[in-house]
Scaffold this motif. Structure first.
Motif, PDB file in Angstrom:
ATOM      1  N   CYS A  93       0.838  -1.210   0.000  1.00  0.00           N
ATOM      2  CA  CYS A  93       0.000   0.000   0.000  1.00  0.00           C
ATOM      3  C   CYS A  93       0.866   1.251   0.000  1.00  0.00           C
ATOM      4  CB  CYS A  93      -0.946   0.006   1.200  1.00  0.00           C
ATOM      5  SG  CYS A  93      -2.335  -1.110   1.044  1.00  0.00           S
ATOM      6  N   LEU A  94       1.968   1.215   0.713  1.00  0.00           N
ATOM      7  CA  LEU A  94       2.892   2.348   0.704  1.00  0.00           C
ATOM      8  C   LEU A  94       3.452   2.566  -0.695  1.00  0.00           C
ATOM      9  CD1 LEU A  94       4.550   4.570   2.057  1.00  0.00           C
ATOM     10  CD2 LEU A  94       6.208   2.807   2.712  1.00  0.00           C
ATOM     11  N   PHE A  95       3.930   1.491  -1.342  1.00  0.00           N
ATOM     12  CA  PHE A  95       4.447   1.610  -2.715  1.00  0.00           C
ATOM     13  C   PHE A  95       3.383   2.234  -3.620  1.00  0.00           C
ATOM     14  CE2 PHE A  95       6.806  -2.717  -2.137  1.00  0.00           C
ATOM     15  CZ  PHE A  95       7.761  -2.139  -1.333  1.00  0.00           C
ATOM     16  N   VAL A  96       2.175   1.699  -3.529  1.00  0.00           N
ATOM     17  CA  VAL A  96       1.073   2.140  -4.389  1.00  0.00           C
ATOM     18  C   VAL A  96       0.769   3.612  -4.149  1.00  0.00           C
ATOM     19  CG1 VAL A  96      -1.413   1.860  -4.788  1.00  0.00           C
ATOM     20  CG2 VAL A  96       0.058  -0.158  -4.671  1.00  0.00           C
ATOM     21  N   SER A  97       0.679   4.009  -2.882  1.00  0.00           N
ATOM     22  CA  SER A  97       0.322   5.399  -2.557  1.00  0.00           C
ATOM     23  C   SER A  97       1.391   6.382  -2.999  1.00  0.00           C
ATOM     24  CB  SER A  97       0.044   5.542  -1.059  1.00  0.00           C
ATOM     25  OG  SER A  97       1.228   5.334  -0.302  1.00  0.00           O
ATOM     26  N   GLN A  98       2.626   5.930  -3.097  1.00  0.00           N
ATOM     27  CA  GLN A  98       3.718   6.819  -3.493  1.00  0.00           C
ATOM     28  C   GLN A  98       3.942   6.890  -5.000  1.00  0.00           C
ATOM     29  OE1 GLN A  98       6.877   4.983  -1.181  1.00  0.00           O
ATOM     30  NE2 GLN A  98       6.813   6.631   0.321  1.00  0.00           N
ATOM     31  N   HIS A  99       3.571   5.819  -5.728  1.00  0.00           N
ATOM     32  CA  HIS A  99       4.018   5.726  -7.121  1.00  0.00           C
ATOM     33  C   HIS A  99       2.946   5.506  -8.182  1.00  0.00           C
ATOM     34  CE1 HIS A  99       8.097   5.741  -5.629  1.00  0.00           C
ATOM     35  NE2 HIS A  99       7.821   4.730  -4.836  1.00  0.00           N
ATOM     36  N   LEU A 100       1.725   5.179  -7.798  1.00  0.00           N
ATOM     37  CA  LEU A 100       0.698   4.925  -8.805  1.00  0.00           C
ATOM     38  C   LEU A 100      -0.408   5.964  -8.732  1.00  0.00           C
ATOM     39  CD1 LEU A 100       0.260   1.022  -8.672  1.00  0.00           C
ATOM     40  CD2 LEU A 100       1.625   2.371 -10.268  1.00  0.00           C
ATOM     41  N   SER A 101      -1.021   6.234  -9.868  1.00  0.00           N
ATOM     42  CA  SER A 101      -2.193   7.101  -9.903  1.00  0.00           C
ATOM     43  C   SER A 101      -3.402   6.276  -9.481  1.00  0.00           C
ATOM     44  CB  SER A 101      -2.415   7.638 -11.315  1.00  0.00           C
ATOM     45  OG  SER A 101      -1.363   8.471 -11.676  1.00  0.00           O
ATOM     46  N   LEU A 102      -4.131   6.783  -8.523  1.00  0.00           N
ATOM     47  CA  LEU A 102      -5.270   6.061  -7.969  1.00  0.00           C
ATOM     48  C   LEU A 102      -6.565   6.802  -8.251  1.00  0.00           C
ATOM     49  CD1 LEU A 102      -3.708   5.323  -4.462  1.00  0.00           C
ATOM     50  CD2 LEU A 102      -3.940   3.705  -6.349  1.00  0.00           C
ATOM     51  N   THR A 103      -7.627   6.044  -8.426  1.00  0.00           N
ATOM     52  CA  THR A 103      -8.952   6.650  -8.526  1.00  0.00           C
ATOM     53  C   THR A 103      -9.368   7.089  -7.122  1.00  0.00           C
ATOM     54  OG1 THR A 103     -10.171   4.606  -8.097  1.00  0.00           O
ATOM     55  CG2 THR A 103      -9.570   5.074 -10.413  1.00  0.00           C
ATOM     56  N   ALA A 104     -10.423   7.868  -7.046  1.00  0.00           N
ATOM     57  CA  ALA A 104     -10.932   8.317  -5.748  1.00  0.00           C
ATOM     58  C   ALA A 104     -11.331   7.113  -4.884  1.00  0.00           C
ATOM     59  CB  ALA A 104     -12.112   9.258  -5.938  1.00  0.00           C
ATOM     60  N   LEU A 105     -11.960   6.112  -5.492  1.00  0.00           N
ATOM     61  CA  LEU A 105     -12.369   4.919  -4.735  1.00  0.00           C
ATOM     62  C   LEU A 105     -11.157   4.133  -4.247  1.00  0.00           C
ATOM     63  CD1 LEU A 105     -14.494   3.018  -3.602  1.00  0.00           C
ATOM     64  CD2 LEU A 105     -14.577   1.895  -5.852  1.00  0.00           C
ATOM     65  N   GLN A 106     -10.146   3.975  -5.081  1.00  0.00           N
ATOM     66  CA  GLN A 106      -8.934   3.259  -4.664  1.00  0.00           C
ATOM     67  C   GLN A 106      -8.247   3.984  -3.514  1.00  0.00           C
ATOM     68  OE1 GLN A 106      -7.013   3.231  -8.486  1.00  0.00           O
ATOM     69  NE2 GLN A 106      -7.943   1.279  -9.099  1.00  0.00           N
ATOM     70  N   GLN A 107      -8.165   5.312  -3.595  1.00  0.00           N
ATOM     71  CA  GLN A 107      -7.587   6.100  -2.496  1.00  0.00           C
ATOM     72  C   GLN A 107      -8.389   5.905  -1.222  1.00  0.00           C
ATOM     73  OE1 GLN A 107      -7.210  10.252  -3.375  1.00  0.00           O
ATOM     74  NE2 GLN A 107      -5.498   9.946  -4.769  1.00  0.00           N
TER      75      GLN A 107
END
Length: 176
Positions: A93-107
């Motif tokens: 989750c840390l990797f994802v939050s730092q490096h990927l573009s997320l939709t509002a729902l994913q965030q």
């Protein structure tokens, strides 16, 4: 599920060399990443935590493999209870939050689960530390996170270990 992949995971151990061999197998056979994710997210399987360990190593180097599976990843976060699996999942989750573009729902799903892990009494320090760092990363685009994170960290600070306190101090300095 690819049978060789399952056998490799079932026979793996917590030793980094064992996990790394399996990560190399996925890097060489990227089309099997979906199978790895399916096993990791099947919390009823006795080997799902091993799949999480391997997935952490795979994604630390090749995070793009998760991009087409982000919805499945985010929607399955709340199903974990095994602390060994949660440690790896919270780090991803840390990797994802730092490096990927997320939709509002994913965030929202990552934020909700990170908050749950942070405030849960029974979570280990590593999971909480990754949750803190994930929330800090997500707070850069969501105004309400920093005030909540500040409140939680300052209230819980005296109750936790030196490891938790070190991460809390670092993040509190950054959000002041």
């Amino acid at each position: 599920m690819h049978s060789d992949l399952y056998k490799n995971i079932a026979n793996s151990t917590a030793h980094k060399a064992s996990r790394y061999r399996n990560a190399q197998y996925i890097w060489a056979n990227a089309h099997l990443f979906g199978d790895l994710l399916a096993l990791a997210w099947n919390t009823q399987d006795k080997n799902h935590h091993k799949a999480c360990w391997i997935m952490e190593l795979v994604l630390e180097k090749e995070l793009f493999l998760l991009a087409e599976h982000l919805d499945v990843f985010c929607e399955g976060l709340s199903s974990f209870s095994n602390e060994s699996a949660l440690r790896s999942v919270s780090k991803i989750c840390l990797f994802v939050s730092q490096h990927l573009s997320l939709t509002a729902l994913q965030q929202e799903l990552i934020t909700e689960n990170a908050l749950d892990w942070l405030i849960a009494e029974n979570r280990k320090v590593a999971t909480k530390a990754y949750a803190i760092r994930t929330l800090f990363a997500l707070g850069k685009s969501q105004d309400w996170i920093y005030p909540q994170l500040y409140r939680i960290l300052t209230e819980d600070y005296p109750k936790h270990s030196a490891g938790y306190k070190a991460v809390a101090r670092e993040i509190l300095k950054k959000i002041k």
